[in-house]
Each structure stands twice: as C-alpha cells, then as structure tokens.
Design an enzyme around this catalytic site. Structure first.
Site, PDB file in Angstrom:
ATOM      1  N   LYS A 162       0.872  -1.110  -0.061  1.00 43.24           N
ATOM      2  CA  LYS A 162      -0.004   0.074   0.061  1.00 43.24           C
ATOM      3  C   LYS A 162       0.734   1.181   0.161  1.00 43.24           C
ATOM      4  O   LYS A 162       1.842   1.184   0.585  1.00 43.24           O
ATOM      5  CB  LYS A 162      -0.977  -0.022   1.409  1.00 43.24           C
ATOM      6  CG  LYS A 162      -1.912  -1.155   1.528  1.00 43.24           C
ATOM      7  CD  LYS A 162      -3.033  -0.924   0.164  1.00 43.24           C
ATOM      8  CE  LYS A 162      -3.974  -1.893   0.351  1.00 43.24           C
ATOM      9  NZ  LYS A 162      -5.164  -1.654  -0.695  1.00 43.24           N
ATOM     10  N   ASP A 190      -0.730  -0.730  -4.378  1.00 42.66           N
ATOM     11  CA  ASP A 190      -2.054  -0.165  -4.279  1.00 42.66           C
ATOM     12  C   ASP A 190      -2.003   1.129  -3.980  1.00 42.66           C
ATOM     13  O   ASP A 190      -1.941   1.407  -2.686  1.00 42.66           O
ATOM     14  CB  ASP A 190      -2.833  -1.085  -3.744  1.00 42.66           C
ATOM     15  CG  ASP A 190      -4.484  -1.013  -3.904  1.00 42.66           C
ATOM     16  OD1 ASP A 190      -4.556   0.266  -4.411  1.00 42.66           O
ATOM     17  OD2 ASP A 190      -5.186  -1.548  -3.432  1.00 42.66           O
ATOM     18  N   GLU A 218      -2.106  -0.738  -8.531  1.00 45.04           N
ATOM     19  CA  GLU A 218      -3.725  -0.797  -8.648  1.00 45.04           C
ATOM     20  C   GLU A 218      -4.072   0.514  -8.125  1.00 45.04           C
ATOM     21  O   GLU A 218      -3.655   1.398  -7.285  1.00 45.04           O
ATOM     22  CB  GLU A 218      -3.891  -1.743  -7.360  1.00 45.04           C
ATOM     23  CG  GLU A 218      -5.283  -2.232  -7.186  1.00 45.04           C
ATOM     24  CD  GLU A 218      -5.402  -3.566  -6.144  1.00 45.04           C
ATOM     25  OE1 GLU A 218      -4.356  -3.981  -6.309  1.00 45.04           O
ATOM     26  OE2 GLU A 218      -6.500  -3.425  -5.730  1.00 45.04           O
ATOM     27  N   ASP A 243      -9.350  -0.972  -9.816  1.00 45.21           N
ATOM     28  CA  ASP A 243     -10.083  -1.521  -8.529  1.00 45.21           C
ATOM     29  C   ASP A 243     -11.400  -0.676  -8.465  1.00 45.21           C
ATOM     30  O   ASP A 243     -12.438  -0.944  -8.604  1.00 45.21           O
ATOM     31  CB  ASP A 243      -9.005  -1.539  -7.426  1.00 45.21           C
ATOM     32  CG  ASP A 243      -9.943  -2.211  -6.329  1.00 45.21           C
ATOM     33  OD1 ASP A 243     -10.974  -2.801  -6.334  1.00 45.21           O
ATOM     34  OD2 ASP A 243      -9.216  -2.283  -5.016  1.00 45.21           O
ATOM     35  N   LYS A 267     -14.113  -7.880  -7.197  1.00 43.82           N
ATOM     36  CA  LYS A 267     -14.522  -8.040  -5.663  1.00 43.82           C
ATOM     37  C   LYS A 267     -16.008  -7.986  -5.428  1.00 43.82           C
ATOM     38  O   LYS A 267     -16.574  -7.506  -6.114  1.00 43.82           O
ATOM     39  CB  LYS A 267     -14.021  -6.847  -4.985  1.00 43.82           C
ATOM     40  CG  LYS A 267     -12.553  -6.723  -4.897  1.00 43.82           C
ATOM     41  CD  LYS A 267     -12.185  -5.404  -3.678  1.00 43.82           C
ATOM     42  CE  LYS A 267     -10.745  -5.306  -3.566  1.00 43.82           C
ATOM     43  NZ  LYS A 267     -10.664  -3.808  -3.310  1.00 43.82           N
TER      44      LYS A 267
HETATM   45  C1  LIG Z   1      -7.553  -6.916   1.873  1.00 44.73           C
HETATM   46  C2  LIG Z   1      -7.029  -6.585   0.403  1.00 44.73           C
HETATM   47  N1  LIG Z   1      -5.861  -7.358   0.418  1.00 44.73           N
HETATM   48  C3  LIG Z   1      -6.934  -5.310  -0.133  1.00 44.73           C
HETATM   49  O1  LIG Z   1      -5.886  -4.592   0.059  1.00 44.73           O
HETATM   50  N2  LIG Z   1      -8.144  -4.700  -0.525  1.00 44.73           N
HETATM   51  C4  LIG Z   1      -8.114  -3.368  -0.465  1.00 44.73           C
HETATM   52  C5  LIG Z   1      -9.631  -2.540   0.269  1.00 44.73           C
HETATM   53  C6  LIG Z   1      -9.609  -3.272   1.661  1.00 44.73           C
HETATM   54  C7  LIG Z   1     -10.388  -2.567   2.460  1.00 44.73           C
HETATM   55  O2  LIG Z   1     -10.109  -1.155   2.716  1.00 44.73           O
HETATM   56  O3  LIG Z   1     -11.148  -3.159   3.202  1.00 44.73           O
HETATM   57  C8  LIG Z   1      -7.853  -2.763  -2.007  1.00 44.73           C
HETATM   58  O4  LIG Z   1      -7.750  -3.718  -2.759  1.00 44.73           O
HETATM   59  O5  LIG Z   1      -8.066  -1.671  -2.237  1.00 44.73           O
HETATM   60 MG   LIG Z   2      -7.156  -1.822  -4.264  1.00 46.49          MG
END
Ligand SMILES: C[C@H](N)C(=O)N[C@H](CCC(=O)O)C(=O)O
Ligand SMILES: [Mg+2]
Length: 363
Positions: A162, A190, A218, A243, A267
């Site tokens: 992240k 991401d 992402e 995403d 998702k």
């Molecule tokens: C948990 C998954 N690996 C992830 O990062 N998902 C996030 C959003 C998760 C959230 O805020 O609940 C994404 O891909 O942006």
């Molecule tokens: Mg994401």
C-alpha cells in the site's frame, strides 16, 4: 428447497496488525453474517463487511438493505428458481452491492447443496488450489520493510504494497521494501486513488527506473477519473489494474471499451456477488484482459465465496484473497483451507461453510 427463514448476525475479529491504506485504517473485521435457512435443513451463508470509505456501505446500510429489501423478497422463494432469485437480489434495491453479495453467495451455497456439487465445480472447476499475495500496510519505510520481511518468513512470495499520497515517501517505501526482500519477490502496489494522473506517471516511471520491478499498480487515481486512469495506462511503464473504478459490469465495460486499464480487480462486494462477477469476468475474457480476484477486509465466509469463483475460472491470474490471513483468529467453521499463501477450495457441496463461532445474532 424453499427459503423458510433468514437470520442476521455480526462478528468481530481482531486483525494481527492495523490495516492501513490511503483511504482508511482498520483494527478489526466487523462483518455482518447472513444465514439463509431452508425447509430441507440446508443453510446457506453470506457475509458483508462495512467499508464506508471504499463502497459507501456502512453496517447500518448493509443491515437496512437486507432487512427492508432483500430478505422480504427472498422469504418463501424456491432456491431452484435460481435465475429468478438472482435477478431479484440485484433488482430489489438500487446500489448496496455488499448486502447483495452476502445474499448472492448464500444462494450459490444453497444451489450447490441442492445439486450436491461444490460451487467452484458448478462454475467451471478450473483448479482446486490458488496462491494469494499478502498486503503490507502503508507506514514509515523501515516499518514496511520489516513487515515485508515478516511476510516472506511466513512463506509469501508476492506482496501487495500500500502506498500513500506523498510521492517522495512512496518511492522511499518501495525502495526500502525491495532492498529488504531481494529481487525475486513479486511486488505489486496499491495507491487506493491517492495520486493525480501526471503525478502517478512520474512516480511509477521513477520507481521502474530505480529498478524496483513492479508487477502492476492498482487504482493510482480517483475512482471516477477514467480519463486519468487511461492516461496512466498509456504513459506509465507499469501496468495498471482498475479496482475502485470498476464496481458493476457496466463500469467494467467502460474500462474495457476505453482500454483504460490493463487489468481488472473483481471483488464480490463491489459488484454484488458471483452473479455479476461472472459477467465482468466474461467481458474481460472477450477483451483479453486478465483479472485479479480481490477482497475487502473480510473474514472467511465471503473470501471463501471468492475462492470458489477464483478456482472456477482461468481468467483470474492474480489472487488477492488475504482477508482471513490478516485476521488474528478464524471464527468460521468449514470452507476453504487457508495455509498462508496456499488456499485449497472445499470439496463439499455448496461452499462447505458449517457455522460461525461466537456469532452475535441481531434478531
Ligand atoms: C485486503 C485486500 N488485500 C485489500 O488490500 N483490499 C483493498 C481494500 C480493503 C479495505 O479497505 O477493506 C483494496 O484492494 O483496495
Ligand atoms: Mg485496491
């Protein structure tokens, strides 16, 4: 198989460490659970996480959509009228894709039980095992490097890093992580909408020029900014995965038609469940665009449903189903086996969920 009762419950599962993105910080998974009971004794399970900062769906909104719209429409329905029931879930209320996803997966679970076949087989049965990445929260560079090493020690070989809104710090973060894990580990990042298009191209090209070897980025820009997303896709060395820009099948079609991204993250919580996820996956196949299957911060019922889908279809070439392994405990009985990065789908009829420990019923 007739639906006789639907109960709602809540679970609270602490995370191993706080989960931090450019959009939010979370310390525990606080999800709504749906139990769909039938006259045969079969029970279907669903789950929805409140992710207000991402989807706009709060706990109250999920409960409201289920209680006031979805549940009254499902009670008394025959699971074997599956197509009708699927359409009903999607059409009985506008929006509310998380609540719809919870109902959708419970119905797929029951449909599989009705015909005594695991859902992943019903949908295509491409494989019975997948390998997930794991997410490293956005923090100071040295803390992220430590977390990355810890993830490698747990056996992961693909990390989803992240990043935040400070370009210089983001490059430092990636440098620290790459240095700590070596060259062989796959790194994907991401930005959760944190950057402006031109800024994104600058940061990404800088990262690649420094040899940080990113698999993809992402959602670099705002969800609504398709033009900006396409600008990054056209100008950056790093492939772009959409995403937050893709919730519904209609959103996916726009991205695909405009070639606004190289990859799509599907998702269940964004698209309203497996019924719509299949439409996005088929559209992506037609356009030759590979997909990631992702999750929010979710426990094992809803991630298990995503596992069933991912195991069914070859179009899912990237897996980000780390919700359960980010949790410090697993209250869900049955379902897929999560052994760190290795996920093995259940071979039981339906989705294999048997119950939830410590479920707090809401009725
Ligand atoms: C948990 C998954 N690996 C992830 O990062 N998902 C996030 C959003 C998760 C959230 O805020 O609940 C994404 O891909 O942006
Ligand atoms: Mg994401």
């Amino acid at each position: 198989m007739k639906i006789t009762a639907i109960r709602l419950g809540a679970i609270s599962v602490p995370l191993r460490v706080p989960f931090k993105t450019a959009l939010r910080t979370v310390k525990s998974v606080e999800d709504i659970i749906l139990e769909v009971h039938t006259d045969t004794g079969a029970v279907g399970y669903g789950e929805a996480p409140p992710t207000g900062a991402v989807t706009g769906h709060t706990t109250g909104a999920i409960i409201g959509a289920l209680k006031e719209h979805i549940i009254p429409n499902l009670l008394g329905r025959d699971v074997d009228d599956f197509e009708d029931v699927m359409q009903l879930i999607q059409s009985c209320v506008v929006g509310n894709s998380s609540a719809k996803a919870a109902a959708d997966m419970a119905l797929w679970d029951l449909y599989g039980q009705l015909y005594r076949v695991p859902v992943y087989k019903l949908l295509g049965g491409a494989r019975n095992r997948i390998v997930t990445d794991i997410t490293i929260s956005v923090n100071a560079p040295e803390e992220m490097a430590r977390d990355a090493v810890h993830a490698i020690e747990r056996g992961y070989d693909c990390l989803k890093i992240k990043v935040g809104a400070n370009p210089t710090l983001d490059v430092e973060r990636l440098r620290a992580v790459r240095q700590a894990v070596g060259d062989e580990i796959c790194l994907r990042i991401d930005a959760n909408q944190a950057w402006q298009p031109k800024q994104a191209v600058r940061i990404l090209n800088q990262m690649q020029e420094q040899g940080l070897k990113l698999e993809f980025v992402e959602q670099p820009v705002k969800a609504y900014d398709l033009e900006g997303l396409k600008y990054v896709t056209d100008h950056s060395y790093v492939p772009v995965l959409a995403d937050e820009s893709v919730f519904s099948p209609r959103d996916a079609m726009k991205v695909l038609e405009q070639r606004a991204a190289d990859l799509i993250n599907i998702k269940l919580m964004k698209c309203g469940g497996i019924y719509n996820a299949l439409k996005i996956a088929s559209a992506a196949e037609i356009y030759g665009v590979e997909c990631m299957i992702g999750c929010m911060l979710e426990a094992k019922i809803s991630v298990n449903a995503a596992v069933e889908l991912a195991c069914a279809k070859q179009i899912f070439t990237r897996i980000d189903l780390d919700g359960p392994v980010l949790c410090s405990e697993d209250p869900i009985l049955g379902g897929a086996l999560f052994e760190e990065k290795q996920i093995t789908v259940s071979d039981e009829a339906g989705m294999g969920i048997r119950g939830v420990e410590g479920l707090r019923y809401l009725d």
